[in-house]
Design a protein around this motif. Structure first.
Motif, PDB file in Angstrom:
ATOM      1  N   GLU A  63      32.177 -48.060  18.837  1.00  0.00           N
ATOM      2  CA  GLU A  63      32.933 -46.826  19.052  1.00  0.00           C
ATOM      3  C   GLU A  63      34.107 -47.137  19.974  1.00  0.00           C
ATOM      4  OE1 GLU A  63      30.874 -43.791  21.242  1.00  0.00           O
ATOM      5  OE2 GLU A  63      29.719 -45.249  22.393  1.00  0.00           O
ATOM      6  N   GLY A  64      35.100 -46.292  19.916  1.00  0.00           N
ATOM      7  CA  GLY A  64      36.253 -46.436  20.792  1.00  0.00           C
ATOM      8  C   GLY A  64      36.847 -45.079  21.101  1.00  0.00           C
ATOM      9  N   TYR A  65      37.268 -44.877  22.356  1.00  0.00           N
ATOM     10  CA  TYR A  65      37.824 -43.579  22.736  1.00  0.00           C
ATOM     11  C   TYR A  65      38.625 -43.742  24.033  1.00  0.00           C
ATOM     12  CZ  TYR A  65      33.571 -43.695  25.631  1.00  0.00           C
ATOM     13  OH  TYR A  65      32.572 -44.069  26.494  1.00  0.00           O
ATOM     14  N   THR A  66      39.417 -42.721  24.338  1.00  0.00           N
ATOM     15  CA  THR A  66      40.221 -42.710  25.555  1.00  0.00           C
ATOM     16  C   THR A  66      39.819 -41.514  26.402  1.00  0.00           C
ATOM     17  OG1 THR A  66      42.075 -43.731  24.379  1.00  0.00           O
ATOM     18  CG2 THR A  66      42.559 -42.662  26.485  1.00  0.00           C
ATOM     19  N   VAL A  67      39.578 -41.745  27.682  1.00  0.00           N
ATOM     20  CA  VAL A  67      39.176 -40.680  28.594  1.00  0.00           C
ATOM     21  C   VAL A  67      40.412 -40.114  29.296  1.00  0.00           C
ATOM     22  CG1 VAL A  67      36.848 -41.551  28.908  1.00  0.00           C
ATOM     23  CG2 VAL A  67      38.653 -42.406  30.378  1.00  0.00           C
ATOM     24  N   PRO A  68      40.302 -38.918  29.938  1.00  0.00           N
ATOM     25  CA  PRO A  68      41.474 -38.273  30.540  1.00  0.00           C
ATOM     26  C   PRO A  68      42.266 -39.142  31.512  1.00  0.00           C
ATOM     27  CG  PRO A  68      39.664 -36.728  30.422  1.00  0.00           C
ATOM     28  CD  PRO A  68      39.119 -38.050  29.984  1.00  0.00           C
ATOM     29  N   GLY A 111      43.215 -42.004  31.088  1.00  0.00           N
ATOM     30  CA  GLY A 111      44.031 -42.940  30.338  1.00  0.00           C
ATOM     31  C   GLY A 111      43.331 -44.246  30.028  1.00  0.00           C
ATOM     32  N   LEU A 112      42.093 -44.394  30.478  1.00  0.00           N
ATOM     33  CA  LEU A 112      41.334 -45.623  30.231  1.00  0.00           C
ATOM     34  C   LEU A 112      40.847 -45.657  28.780  1.00  0.00           C
ATOM     35  CD1 LEU A 112      40.113 -48.143  31.695  1.00  0.00           C
ATOM     36  CD2 LEU A 112      38.007 -46.804  31.938  1.00  0.00           C
ATOM     37  N   ASN A 113      41.152 -46.751  28.102  1.00  0.00           N
ATOM     38  CA  ASN A 113      40.659 -46.961  26.735  1.00  0.00           C
ATOM     39  C   ASN A 113      39.333 -47.701  26.790  1.00  0.00           C
ATOM     40  OD1 ASN A 113      43.075 -45.961  25.353  1.00  0.00           O
ATOM     41  ND2 ASN A 113      44.071 -47.757  26.251  1.00  0.00           N
ATOM     42  N   ILE A 114      38.325 -47.171  26.106  1.00  0.00           N
ATOM     43  CA  ILE A 114      36.976 -47.734  26.176  1.00  0.00           C
ATOM     44  C   ILE A 114      36.504 -48.082  24.768  1.00  0.00           C
ATOM     45  CG2 ILE A 114      34.575 -47.300  26.838  1.00  0.00           C
ATOM     46  CD1 ILE A 114      35.673 -45.275  28.909  1.00  0.00           C
ATOM     47  N   MET A 115      36.037 -49.315  24.620  1.00  0.00           N
ATOM     48  CA  MET A 115      35.426 -49.748  23.360  1.00  0.00           C
ATOM     49  C   MET A 115      34.019 -50.265  23.653  1.00  0.00           C
ATOM     50  SD  MET A 115      38.248 -51.810  21.101  1.00  0.00           S
ATOM     51  CE  MET A 115      38.217 -53.211  22.208  1.00  0.00           C
ATOM     52  N   ARG A 116      33.100 -49.978  22.738  1.00  0.00           N
ATOM     53  CA  ARG A 116      31.737 -50.526  22.850  1.00  0.00           C
ATOM     54  C   ARG A 116      31.586 -51.575  21.749  1.00  0.00           C
ATOM     55  NH1 ARG A 116      26.306 -48.572  21.597  1.00  0.00           N
ATOM     56  NH2 ARG A 116      27.236 -46.778  20.521  1.00  0.00           N
ATOM     57  N   ARG A 117      31.429 -52.833  22.159  1.00  0.00           N
ATOM     58  CA  ARG A 117      31.491 -53.962  21.234  1.00  0.00           C
ATOM     59  C   ARG A 117      30.170 -54.725  21.227  1.00  0.00           C
ATOM     60  NH1 ARG A 117      35.990 -58.273  22.642  1.00  0.00           N
ATOM     61  NH2 ARG A 117      34.504 -58.702  24.336  1.00  0.00           N
ATOM     62  N   VAL A 118      29.747 -55.184  20.048  1.00  0.00           N
ATOM     63  CA  VAL A 118      28.498 -55.929  19.895  1.00  0.00           C
ATOM     64  C   VAL A 118      28.673 -57.353  20.397  1.00  0.00           C
ATOM     65  CG1 VAL A 118      26.808 -56.794  18.227  1.00  0.00           C
ATOM     66  CG2 VAL A 118      27.817 -54.530  17.909  1.00  0.00           C
ATOM     67  N   VAL A 119      27.717 -57.812  21.210  1.00  0.00           N
ATOM     68  CA  VAL A 119      27.721 -59.177  21.749  1.00  0.00           C
ATOM     69  C   VAL A 119      26.309 -59.754  21.638  1.00  0.00           C
ATOM     70  CG1 VAL A 119      29.625 -58.763  23.346  1.00  0.00           C
ATOM     71  CG2 VAL A 119      27.270 -58.343  24.095  1.00  0.00           C
ATOM     72  N   PRO A 120      26.163 -61.084  21.690  1.00  0.00           N
ATOM     73  CA  PRO A 120      24.821 -61.683  21.643  1.00  0.00           C
ATOM     74  C   PRO A 120      24.026 -61.380  22.911  1.00  0.00           C
ATOM     75  CG  PRO A 120      26.550 -63.310  21.174  1.00  0.00           C
ATOM     76  CD  PRO A 120      27.223 -62.100  21.719  1.00  0.00           C
ATOM     77  N   LEU A 121      22.714 -61.525  22.806  1.00  0.00           N
ATOM     78  CA  LEU A 121      21.853 -61.385  23.982  1.00  0.00           C
ATOM     79  C   LEU A 121      21.977 -62.591  24.900  1.00  0.00           C
ATOM     80  CD1 LEU A 121      18.696 -59.930  22.236  1.00  0.00           C
ATOM     81  CD2 LEU A 121      19.991 -58.781  24.030  1.00  0.00           C
ATOM     82  N   TYR A 164      47.735 -51.008  33.836  1.00  0.00           N
ATOM     83  CA  TYR A 164      47.642 -51.190  35.290  1.00  0.00           C
ATOM     84  C   TYR A 164      47.110 -49.925  35.949  1.00  0.00           C
ATOM     85  CZ  TYR A 164      50.154 -55.508  34.531  1.00  0.00           C
ATOM     86  OH  TYR A 164      50.505 -56.760  34.106  1.00  0.00           O
ATOM     87  N   LEU A 165      45.965 -49.488  35.422  1.00  0.00           N
ATOM     88  CA  LEU A 165      45.403 -48.185  35.758  1.00  0.00           C
ATOM     89  C   LEU A 165      44.520 -48.265  36.990  1.00  0.00           C
ATOM     90  CD1 LEU A 165      45.274 -45.270  34.544  1.00  0.00           C
ATOM     91  CD2 LEU A 165      43.161 -46.005  33.385  1.00  0.00           C
ATOM     92  N   ALA A 166      44.667 -47.359  37.918  1.00  0.00           N
ATOM     93  CA  ALA A 166      43.837 -47.258  39.116  1.00  0.00           C
ATOM     94  C   ALA A 166      43.120 -45.911  39.103  1.00  0.00           C
ATOM     95  CB  ALA A 166      44.649 -47.410  40.383  1.00  0.00           C
ATOM     96  N   ARG A 167      41.907 -45.886  39.596  1.00  0.00           N
ATOM     97  CA  ARG A 167      41.139 -44.640  39.623  1.00  0.00           C
ATOM     98  C   ARG A 167      41.653 -43.733  40.727  1.00  0.00           C
ATOM     99  NH1 ARG A 167      34.521 -43.970  39.968  1.00  0.00           N
ATOM    100  NH2 ARG A 167      34.526 -41.702  40.363  1.00  0.00           N
ATOM    101  N   GLN A 168      41.846 -42.480  40.386  1.00  0.00           N
ATOM    102  CA  GLN A 168      42.308 -41.478  41.363  1.00  0.00           C
ATOM    103  C   GLN A 168      41.152 -40.922  42.152  1.00  0.00           C
ATOM    104  OE1 GLN A 168      45.604 -40.932  41.866  1.00  0.00           O
ATOM    105  NE2 GLN A 168      45.844 -42.620  40.392  1.00  0.00           N
TER     106      GLN A 168
END
Length: 417
Positions: free
Chosen positions: A96-101, A103-113, A413-417
């Motif tokens: 899945e992939g989405y953007t939160v308010p 501005g952070l873009n988030i992807m959930r990607r499959v990786v090995p154990l 270059y996003l910083a958390r408010q």
């Protein structure tokens, strides 16, 4: 044997394998399949000697059956590698992939154990199945097979190791504990610095031992009492072949039928049709309660005990019991180790739906044999094990079950408010 060195080598190899392309992993698997085919006669000779030795030592018949590599089983083992090659590579898939308010873009990607330790009994094909699935899913593995089949497993490992030396991935992606010392099992179970997951494949005692002693997460499965419930609406003639298949197609398998539960309205007619088929295969029947009267002329009746319903027979014997309703059948199944594979034979859609929702097993079947609980039959190419727990993985464990996921996050270059 230096288990720390084995673990370290596997961990280093896993880093390389995690970044390997699908083409490289498939090429490595093709090398293994080719080498196994070339060495088929030698492998079968080694196995035949080991089976003969097991017979001379009077090991249990189900164990001897599981450790025997027939021509058909060998071909199925190699074909399993080829099926795994043909499967899509799960690594790198974006779930899945989405953007939160923010501005952070988030992807959930499959990786090995990472590194998977597998402890198993009897079946030599497991050595190859696990190696193939781990390679394709980007995991290194450390294998520990049963001592009764040590030479066959060692031979298969050495052939795979040689094949991997001529492949694009490190040979140390696949490791085998070359000692039958039980202390090596304890070392593997506590090798948490390098190993990410333990998968036992064998009887209940093996699983409980791993859970008790491991300092690494353990996936439990591979045992359980399999039931078939014949409903009041079931088609008797069509039910008989399914029941026979579930019992005799491979009696030593963990998904073979253990207890047949029959609705009172179908008991007499079903047993009239089923008993001759059971007799052909010399199946020892534990006929409980009123079923003993119906089967009084059956030649292979066994004594009944309170433990029968909790017994995984792994051979040519089974329980038969009568119930008054589907609710009684479900209660019986829930009470007696229904965690693996259970089935209902019915022409009633309401009862089928009730059974599906009520039975807690990893695999639930409607009008089908329990023998289908298998990675190959589920389209997974092969399986590492059949998980009966409820976390992470459940049922036949193929490529997807050997992966986890990570969140990949990006910004400007996003910083958390």
């Amino acid at each position: 044997m230096d288990m720390n060195k084995v673990g370290y080598n596997a961990r280093i190899a896993s880093h390389t394998l995690a970044m390997a392309s699908t083409e490289d992993k498939n090429e490595a698997l093709a090398h293994i399949a080719s080498m196994l085919k070339k060495m088929k006669s030698f492998i079968l000779d080694v196995n035949a000697k080991e089976v003969a030795d097991a017979q001379s030592r009077s090991l249990p018949t189900p164990m001897i059956d599981r450790m025997t590599l027939t021509d058909a089983r060998f071909n199925e083992m190699v074909e399993g590698i080829e099926r795994v090659i043909a499967l899509p590579d799960p690594i790198g898939k974006i779930l899945e992939g989405y953007t939160v308010p923010s501005g952070l873009n988030i992807m959930r990607r499959v990786v090995p154990l990472g590194v998977i330790g597998v402890i198993y009994e009897s079946r030599p094909n497991v050595t190859v199945d696990i190696a193939a699935l781990c390679i394709k899913s980007g995991n290194a593995c450390i294998l520990r097979g049963g001592s009764e089949c040590f030479q066959t497993n060692l031979t298969l490992f050495e052939i795979m190791e040689e094949a991997l030396t001529n492949s694009p991935i490190p040979a140390s992606c696949v490791n085998f504990i070359t000692s039958t010392d039980r202390e090596m099992v304890n070392r593997l179970l506590t090798l948490d610095e390098y190993v990410d997951l333990i998968i036992p494949r064998g009887g209940e005692a093996l699983h409980r031992m791993c859970v008790k002693h491991a300092t690494i997460p353990v996936i439990v499965g591979g045992f359980g009492v399999s039931h078939i419930y014949v409903d009041s609406s079931a088609d008797i003639e069509r039910s008989v072949p399914v029941i026979i298949n579930a019992k005799v197609q491979k009696p030593s398998a963990c998904n073979a039928l253990d207890t047949l539960i029959v609705h009172r309205d179908r008991a007499a007619s079903l047993m009239h049709n089923l008993a001759p088929e059971l007799e052909k295969h010399h199946i020892l029947v534990h006929a409980h309660g009123e079923m003993a009267d119906i089967l009084r002329d059956y030649p292979f009746l066994g004594k009944c005990s309170a433990q029968d319903f909790d017994t995984e027979f792994l051979g040519l014997q089974m329980n038969v019991v009568m119930v008054d309703s589907i609710s009684d059948a479900i209660i019986h199944i829930r009470k007696h180790k229904a965690i693996h594979s259970d089935a209902i034979l019915t022409n009633n859609l309401t009862n089928a739906a009730l059974f599906e929702r009520s039975v807690p097993s990893a695999c639930v079947y409607v009008n089908a044999s329990t023998r289908f609980s298998d990675g190959g039959q589920f389209g997974m190419g092969a399986e590492v094990a059949i998980s009966t727990q409820k976390l992470h993985a459940r049922g036949p464990m193929g490529l997807q079950a050997l992966t986890t996921y990570q969140y990949v996050c990006s910004g400007d270059y996003l910083a958390r408010q």
